[in-house]
Design a protein around this motif. Structure first.
Motif, mmCIF file in Angstrom:
data_model
loop_
_atom_site.group_PDB
_atom_site.id
_atom_site.type_symbol
_atom_site.label_atom_id
_atom_site.label_comp_id
_atom_site.label_asym_id
_atom_site.label_seq_id
_atom_site.Cartn_x
_atom_site.Cartn_y
_atom_site.Cartn_z
ATOM 1 N N THR A 2 40.638 46.350 50.068
ATOM 2 C CA THR A 2 39.446 45.938 49.329
ATOM 3 C C THR A 2 38.356 45.374 50.217
ATOM 4 O O THR A 2 37.241 45.174 49.753
ATOM 5 N N GLY A 3 38.672 45.050 51.467
ATOM 6 C CA GLY A 3 37.642 44.579 52.385
ATOM 7 C C GLY A 3 37.461 43.085 52.405
ATOM 8 O O GLY A 3 36.407 42.595 52.766
ATOM 9 N N GLY A 4 38.449 42.320 52.000
ATOM 10 C CA GLY A 4 38.363 40.864 52.110
ATOM 11 C C GLY A 4 38.166 40.170 50.780
ATOM 12 O O GLY A 4 37.994 40.794 49.744
ATOM 13 N N GLN A 5 38.173 38.855 50.819
ATOM 14 C CA GLN A 5 38.154 38.020 49.621
ATOM 15 C C GLN A 5 36.867 38.187 48.816
ATOM 16 O O GLN A 5 36.908 38.227 47.603
ATOM 17 N N GLN A 6 35.721 38.273 49.489
ATOM 18 C CA GLN A 6 34.470 38.380 48.752
ATOM 19 C C GLN A 6 34.442 39.678 47.951
ATOM 20 O O GLN A 6 34.006 39.709 46.811
ATOM 21 N N ASN A 7 34.897 40.765 48.573
ATOM 22 C CA ASN A 7 34.881 42.044 47.884
ATOM 23 C C ASN A 7 35.916 42.110 46.770
ATOM 24 O O ASN A 7 35.733 42.832 45.810
ATOM 25 N N VAL A 8 37.003 41.358 46.884
ATOM 26 C CA VAL A 8 38.007 41.345 45.826
ATOM 27 C C VAL A 8 37.403 40.767 44.560
ATOM 28 O O VAL A 8 37.545 41.330 43.481
ATOM 29 N N SER A 9 36.723 39.638 44.681
ATOM 30 C CA SER A 9 36.140 39.023 43.488
ATOM 31 C C SER A 9 35.027 39.892 42.920
ATOM 32 O O SER A 9 34.885 40.004 41.701
ATOM 33 N N LYS A 10 34.242 40.522 43.778
ATOM 34 C CA LYS A 10 33.192 41.423 43.297
ATOM 35 C C LYS A 10 33.796 42.626 42.589
ATOM 36 O O LYS A 10 33.327 43.030 41.526
ATOM 37 N N SER A 11 34.854 43.200 43.163
ATOM 38 C CA SER A 11 35.500 44.360 42.555
ATOM 39 C C SER A 11 36.133 43.987 41.223
ATOM 40 O O SER A 11 36.051 44.743 40.261
ATOM 41 N N ALA A 12 36.759 42.819 41.164
ATOM 42 C CA ALA A 12 37.395 42.385 39.922
ATOM 43 C C ALA A 12 36.358 42.156 38.832
ATOM 44 O O ALA A 12 36.551 42.586 37.689
ATOM 45 N N SER A 13 35.258 41.509 39.171
ATOM 46 C CA SER A 13 34.227 41.262 38.157
ATOM 47 C C SER A 13 33.559 42.560 37.727
ATOM 48 O O SER A 13 33.256 42.744 36.548
ATOM 49 N N ARG A 14 33.372 43.484 38.664
ATOM 50 C CA ARG A 14 32.804 44.784 38.331
ATOM 51 C C ARG A 14 33.749 45.551 37.398
ATOM 52 O O ARG A 14 33.317 46.153 36.422
ATOM 53 N N PHE A 15 35.050 45.517 37.690
ATOM 54 C CA PHE A 15 36.035 46.195 36.856
ATOM 55 C C PHE A 15 36.056 45.613 35.446
ATOM 56 O O PHE A 15 36.069 46.338 34.461
ATOM 57 N N LEU A 16 36.055 44.271 35.354
ATOM 58 C CA LEU A 16 36.070 43.635 34.036
ATOM 59 C C LEU A 16 34.816 43.948 33.235
ATOM 60 O O LEU A 16 34.891 44.201 32.030
ATOM 61 N N SER A 17 33.686 43.947 33.892
ATOM 62 C CA SER A 17 32.454 44.260 33.164
ATOM 63 C C SER A 17 32.444 45.709 32.693
ATOM 64 O O SER A 17 31.975 46.002 31.592
ATOM 65 N N GLN A 18 32.979 46.625 33.481
ATOM 66 C CA GLN A 18 33.075 48.022 33.058
ATOM 67 C C GLN A 18 34.015 48.174 31.870
ATOM 68 O O GLN A 18 33.728 48.922 30.938
#
Length: 196
Positions: free
Chosen positions: A173-189
């Motif tokens: 996922t590219g590190g902690q910052q990208n994990v939270s961004k990916s998770a929030s993006r997934f939840l919003s989708q």
């Protein structure tokens, strides 16, 4: 603790006409020995934990065998199979000031040279995800059955397996910052799709 993320991505050029060749590459295992040992040590530790009492009455012998299998698994996944099967690696580095730096690295994707296949990647990720879940089940069953002499071994199994899972998820996922961004993006989708 500082995290350093190395992401070696580059533009991908289109290679028209090699669809059949790419389909054959996706279906075969290019690193059979690495694939075998990726699963052998993991499954071996689980099988030894389940059936060691049948073969040996010595708790110490069983404990040492299972712990060695777990250690071999941790080392082989971290240093060999992660690189070969999915092109990822991670490690911890201590700088001159004594600060710990976690480094996560993803190999460059090259259109002409594929380091792994889809089958290898699936085997890698399934083994990496399922085995810590099994050790977690062992943890709760050990607690509830009051076989507390096995608790240290089960915690070691959970820790070693989860450490590799944690490291490779960060690599992917590219590190902690990208994990939270990916998770929030997934939840919003997901929320957006459910409202439609």
């Amino acid at each position: 603790m500082k995290q350093v993320i190395v992401d070696d991505t580059e533009d991908v050029s289109l290679d028209v006409g090699n669809e059949e060749e790419l389909a054959l590459q996706k279906a075969k295992i290019r690193h059979p020995l690495a694939t075998f040992f990726h699963l052998f040590f993991r499954v071996g530790a689980i099988v030894a934990y389940l059936f060691c009492d049948w073969f040996s009455k010595s708790f110490v012998t069983c404990f040492v065998i299972i712990l060695l299998l777990l250690a071999f698994d941790f080392w082989s996944v971290k240093n060999v199979t992660g690189r070969l099967l999915v092109g990822l690696r991670w490690w911890n580095q201590i700088d001159e000031d004594g600060k710990s730096h976690w480094i996560f690295e993803a190999k460059k994707a090259s259109p002409n040279i594929t380091t792994s296949t889809e089958v290898e990647a699936r085997i890698f990720w399934l083994g990496l995800i399922i085995c810590p879940m099994i050790w977690t089940i062992f943890f709760f069953s050990t607690l509830f059955s009051l076989k507390l002499k096995w608790l240290a071994l089960v915690i070691a199994g959970m820790s070693l397996q989860s450490a590799n899972l944690y490291g490779y998820v960060h690599c992917k996922t590219g590190g902690q910052q990208n994990v939270s961004k990916s998770a929030s993006r997934f939840l919003s989708q997901q929320l957006f799709q459910r409202t439609l």
